[in-house]
Enzyme design. Structure first.
Site, short mmCIF file in Angstrom:
data_model
loop_
_atom_site.label_atom_id
_atom_site.label_comp_id
_atom_site.label_asym_id
_atom_site.label_seq_id
_atom_site.Cartn_x
_atom_site.Cartn_y
_atom_site.Cartn_z
N ALA A 76 37.89 -10.12 12.75
CA ALA A 76 36.73 -9.26 13.01
C ALA A 76 36.95 -7.84 12.51
O ALA A 76 36.10 -7.26 11.82
CB ALA A 76 36.43 -9.24 14.51
N ASN A 101 37.26 -7.68 8.71
CA ASN A 101 35.93 -7.87 8.11
C ASN A 101 35.16 -6.56 8.08
O ASN A 101 34.54 -6.19 7.07
CB ASN A 101 35.12 -8.89 8.92
CG ASN A 101 35.63 -10.30 8.81
OD1 ASN A 101 36.43 -10.63 7.93
ND2 ASN A 101 35.18 -11.16 9.71
N GLY A 147 20.08 -11.14 16.69
CA GLY A 147 19.83 -12.00 15.54
C GLY A 147 18.49 -11.79 14.89
O GLY A 147 18.13 -10.68 14.50
N ASP A 164 30.16 -8.63 12.55
CA ASP A 164 31.08 -7.70 11.88
C ASP A 164 30.34 -6.94 10.77
O ASP A 164 30.56 -5.74 10.58
CB ASP A 164 32.26 -8.46 11.27
CG ASP A 164 33.03 -9.27 12.31
OD1 ASP A 164 33.05 -8.84 13.48
OD2 ASP A 164 33.58 -10.32 11.95
N ASP A 175 33.06 -14.96 5.51
CA ASP A 175 33.04 -13.92 6.54
C ASP A 175 32.88 -12.53 5.95
O ASP A 175 32.22 -11.67 6.53
CB ASP A 175 34.35 -13.96 7.34
CG ASP A 175 34.42 -15.16 8.26
OD1 ASP A 175 33.63 -16.09 8.08
OD2 ASP A 175 35.28 -15.17 9.16
#
Length: 315
Positions: free
Chosen positions: A35, A38, A227, A258, A294
């Site tokens: 995390a 990233n 989201g 992230d 990611d």
């Protein structure tokens, strides 16, 4: 000087080259994930100076992680190679497009041995912002001590703290997690939970009431990520929804939080208002889910402006 300093574990990820249960996959791609790293890469690609502190095994996987971050212009001078413990591993499983499972092999990893002695005041003092997540304090008691030492030094040095909740209930008991993460939340300036994580931490279902609860406990800026519905921002100017950006096809949702943090912090570092920074976070989050990986697809500033425009925001 660094725009951001951050602390956490990065692991080597094995990504399947085919869709379906992992037991049927024969080939995998080796990549890196974590995390905090990233976020570090996302910010570095947007032109910011970032330093990452961690421990990795003195093994080929550890060298791969350090070399990858160095190649992305992330400072790794605070990374220690541990000859007694290995680098953590993670396997991904893609059951169908846009739906992935992850399996961790990180017990007794090198990063879990981070301690308060790895955190230096001189390093913290160089930062404009200290960025933390809720993953690192879940790894071990010594990691927890490292995070609280970083918080202590940042507060003493007048460095604002950004905290992305990243609540991982599989890593520790919920009661302990709630206690520790609430303590960190109370010390941060920027608090960036997802809606689902916020429910776990606060026990509150209403986004607005949840944001008020967090705001009353210390953070000066609360952004609740939801989201496709956008993000809810609460600061001294009150609460308001910041609309999302349209995504035609979700390719990979892992790492979206992230990416949001990188976009949001980039806005803050550039002198944007909290609302503009949140919109930038939504933008980077949308970009992230529209590409695989990611961090591999995270954009430069030029690429970001070419892919999404203001007109792409859902109003």
């Amino acid at each position: 000087m660094f725009d951001i300093v951050t602390i956490g574990e990065s692991m080597v990820v094995f990504n399947p080259t085919e869709i379906g249960p992992m037991r049927h996959c024969q080939t995998f791609r080796m990549q890196m994930a974590g995390a905090e790293s990233n976020v570090a890469i996302g910010l570095a690609r947007l032109g910011h100076s970032v330093s990452w502190c961690s421990r990795v095994g003195d093994d080929e996987f550890g060298k791969y992680i350090v070399n990858t971050l160095r190649a992305e212009n992330v400072d790794v001078s605070m990374v220690r190679f541990d000859s007694d413990n290995r680098t953590g591993l993670m396997f991904k499983e893609e059951r169908k497009k846009g739906l992935s499972n992850v399996y961790y092999y990180r017990n007794e990893s090198a990063a879990s041995k981070l301690s308060e002695f790895d955190i230096q005041r001189a390093w913290i003092r160089k930062a404009r912002i200290l960025h933390l997540t809720g993953i690192t304090p879940a790894l071990s008691e010594s990691c927890r001590s490292a995070i609280f030492q970083a918080i202590k030094l940042a507060k003493e040095e007048g460095i604002p703290i950004s905290f992305d909740l990243n609540m991982r209930t599989k890593l520790w008991e919920k009661d302990i997690a709630v206690s520790v993460l609430t303590s960190i939340m109370k010390e941060c300036h920027y608090f960036l939970p997802s809606y689902q994580e916020g429910v776990l931490l606060s026990g509150i279902d209403s986004v607005k009431e949840m944001a008020e609860y967090f705001y009353q406990h210390g953070p000066r800026v609360v952004v609740i990520k939801k989201g496709a519905e956008g993000s809810y921002l609460l600061d001294q100017d009150g609460g308001r929804w910041i609309p999302p950006f349209r995504v035609e096809q979700v390719m990979d949702s892992i790492g979206a939080g992230d990416a949001f943090a990188a976009g949001f912090l980039s806005g803050i570092l550039n002198g944007s208002t909290n609302e503009e920074a949140t919109r930038r976070g939504n933008l980077l989050g949308a970009y992230s889910v529209s590409v695989k990986g990611d961090w591999e697809g995270l954009p430069s500033e030029k690429e970001l402006s070419q892919i999404f425009t203001v007109e792409d925001a859902i109003r």
